[in-house]
Design a protein around this motif. Structure first.
Motif, mmCIF file in Angstrom:
data_model
loop_
_atom_site.group_PDB
_atom_site.id
_atom_site.type_symbol
_atom_site.label_atom_id
_atom_site.label_comp_id
_atom_site.label_asym_id
_atom_site.label_seq_id
_atom_site.Cartn_x
_atom_site.Cartn_y
_atom_site.Cartn_z
ATOM 1 N N LEU A 65 -78.332 -53.772 -103.760
ATOM 2 C CA LEU A 65 -78.148 -55.008 -102.996
ATOM 3 C C LEU A 65 -76.741 -55.068 -102.406
ATOM 4 O O LEU A 65 -76.556 -55.490 -101.255
ATOM 5 C CB LEU A 65 -78.401 -56.222 -103.896
ATOM 6 C CG LEU A 65 -78.692 -57.522 -103.142
ATOM 7 C CD1 LEU A 65 -80.096 -57.489 -102.554
ATOM 8 C CD2 LEU A 65 -78.533 -58.738 -104.048
ATOM 9 N N ALA A 66 -75.742 -54.658 -103.185
ATOM 10 C CA ALA A 66 -74.366 -54.680 -102.689
ATOM 11 C C ALA A 66 -74.196 -53.749 -101.485
ATOM 12 O O ALA A 66 -73.518 -54.095 -100.501
ATOM 13 C CB ALA A 66 -73.403 -54.291 -103.807
ATOM 14 N N GLY A 67 -74.823 -52.584 -101.541
ATOM 15 C CA GLY A 67 -74.742 -51.661 -100.415
ATOM 16 C C GLY A 67 -75.408 -52.217 -99.172
ATOM 17 O O GLY A 67 -74.903 -52.066 -98.049
ATOM 18 N N MET A 68 -76.539 -52.876 -99.361
ATOM 19 C CA MET A 68 -77.253 -53.472 -98.233
ATOM 20 C C MET A 68 -76.416 -54.591 -97.611
ATOM 21 O O MET A 68 -76.318 -54.699 -96.374
ATOM 22 C CB MET A 68 -78.601 -54.014 -98.720
ATOM 23 C CG MET A 68 -79.535 -54.451 -97.624
ATOM 24 S SD MET A 68 -81.155 -54.972 -98.300
ATOM 25 C CE MET A 68 -81.787 -53.406 -98.919
ATOM 26 N N ALA A 69 -75.819 -55.429 -98.448
ATOM 27 C CA ALA A 69 -74.971 -56.506 -97.931
ATOM 28 C C ALA A 69 -73.802 -55.940 -97.141
ATOM 29 O O ALA A 69 -73.439 -56.461 -96.078
ATOM 30 C CB ALA A 69 -74.471 -57.373 -99.078
ATOM 31 N N ALA A 70 -73.211 -54.862 -97.637
ATOM 32 C CA ALA A 70 -72.078 -54.253 -96.941
ATOM 33 C C ALA A 70 -72.496 -53.728 -95.570
ATOM 34 O O ALA A 70 -71.755 -53.870 -94.589
ATOM 35 C CB ALA A 70 -71.488 -53.132 -97.792
ATOM 36 N N ARG A 71 -73.685 -53.142 -95.475
ATOM 37 C CA ARG A 71 -74.158 -52.626 -94.183
ATOM 38 C C ARG A 71 -74.266 -53.728 -93.141
ATOM 39 O O ARG A 71 -74.068 -53.484 -91.947
ATOM 40 C CB ARG A 71 -75.545 -51.975 -94.344
ATOM 41 C CG ARG A 71 -75.553 -50.632 -94.971
ATOM 42 C CD ARG A 71 -76.834 -49.869 -94.665
ATOM 43 N NE ARG A 71 -78.046 -50.499 -95.124
ATOM 44 C CZ ARG A 71 -78.527 -50.406 -96.360
ATOM 45 N NH1 ARG A 71 -77.850 -49.725 -97.271
ATOM 46 N NH2 ARG A 71 -79.667 -50.989 -96.681
#
Length: 230
Positions: free
Chosen positions: A185-191
């Motif tokens: 989820l953190a990676g998706m938010a960063a994208r």
């Protein structure tokens, strides 16, 4: 405030949770103020919410629109800093009521709901912040947009519908290690350049903080078990 309010247990339990948040933040080299505690008051009476408010807790979470409508509008005049998050699955026919009562809706998870919320915001002249709920475990029984569809859905919510999406939310599978789900989820938010990550509950919020959670949702550890039905 009446003497029969559960002030002491709630005050004690809130302090314990706040201390654990602070310790988890220190371990993760984060400032304790970088994590917002959402006190999940679902099924608990307004008196319990008032007890938490008296301890300085201003952010609450509710699952059901109808229950939220019965508790929170009456509290806002006395507690103007109060903020309400709707965290449960939201039916499209409840979109207008949700827009009226909530400051944040954490369960945006399908195109029909995106349209319903867009239309409700236009009618009500009010724009609660929205979080896209991602079904990180692709569990068929659980709400949330599927992982494979999430990136396109987030873009559509923001670019096509003009919705005020500020972050993402997830509930990892109950028996799984939550850390990979929080990291996903953190990676998706960063994208997508999204600042808010609502992830972590009573049993796993320290792990969520280590993975970058900005909001954690804690209910039982603050308010105790759900009251027995009358």
């Amino acid at each position: 405030m009446p003497n029969d309010l559960p002030t002491d247990p709630i005050a004690s339990q809130l302090k314990q949770i706040r201390d654990r948040i602070a310790e988890a933040c220190l371990r993760a080299n984060r400032a304790p103020g970088s994590v917002t505690l959402v006190a999940v008051s679902k099924t608990h009476p307004g008196a319990a919410v008032e007890a938490a408010l008296a301890c300085g807790q201003m952010v609450f979470g509710e699952n059901r629109v109808q229950e939220a409508e019965g508790k929170f509008p009456a509290l806002r005049p006395a507690w103007p800093a109060l903020r309400l998050h709707l965290i449960g699955a939201l039916q499209t026919n409840k979109a207008r009521e949700a827009v009226r009562v909530a400051d944040v809706i954490e369960s945006l998870d399908r195109p029909k709901l995106a349209v319903a919320l867009r239309d409700a915001m236009a009618r009500e002249g009010r724009q609660p912040r929205l979080l896209v709920q991602v079904n990180t475990g692709d569990e068929p029984q659980k709400a949330g947009i599927a992982r494979a569809e999430a990136d396109d859905f987030i873009r559509a919510c923001r670019e096509e519908h003009g919705l005020p999406v500020t972050g993402l939310m997830c509930i990892p599978p109950a028996e799984a290690d939550p850390r990979p789900h929080f990291a996903l989820l953190a990676g998706m938010a960063a994208r997508h350049g999204l600042a808010v990550l609502s992830m972590g509950m009573s049993g796993d919020f320290e792990a969520a903080i280590a993975e970058g959670a900005t909001h954690i949702r804690v209910g039982t550890a603050i308010f105790g078990g759900r009251p027995a039905p009358a």
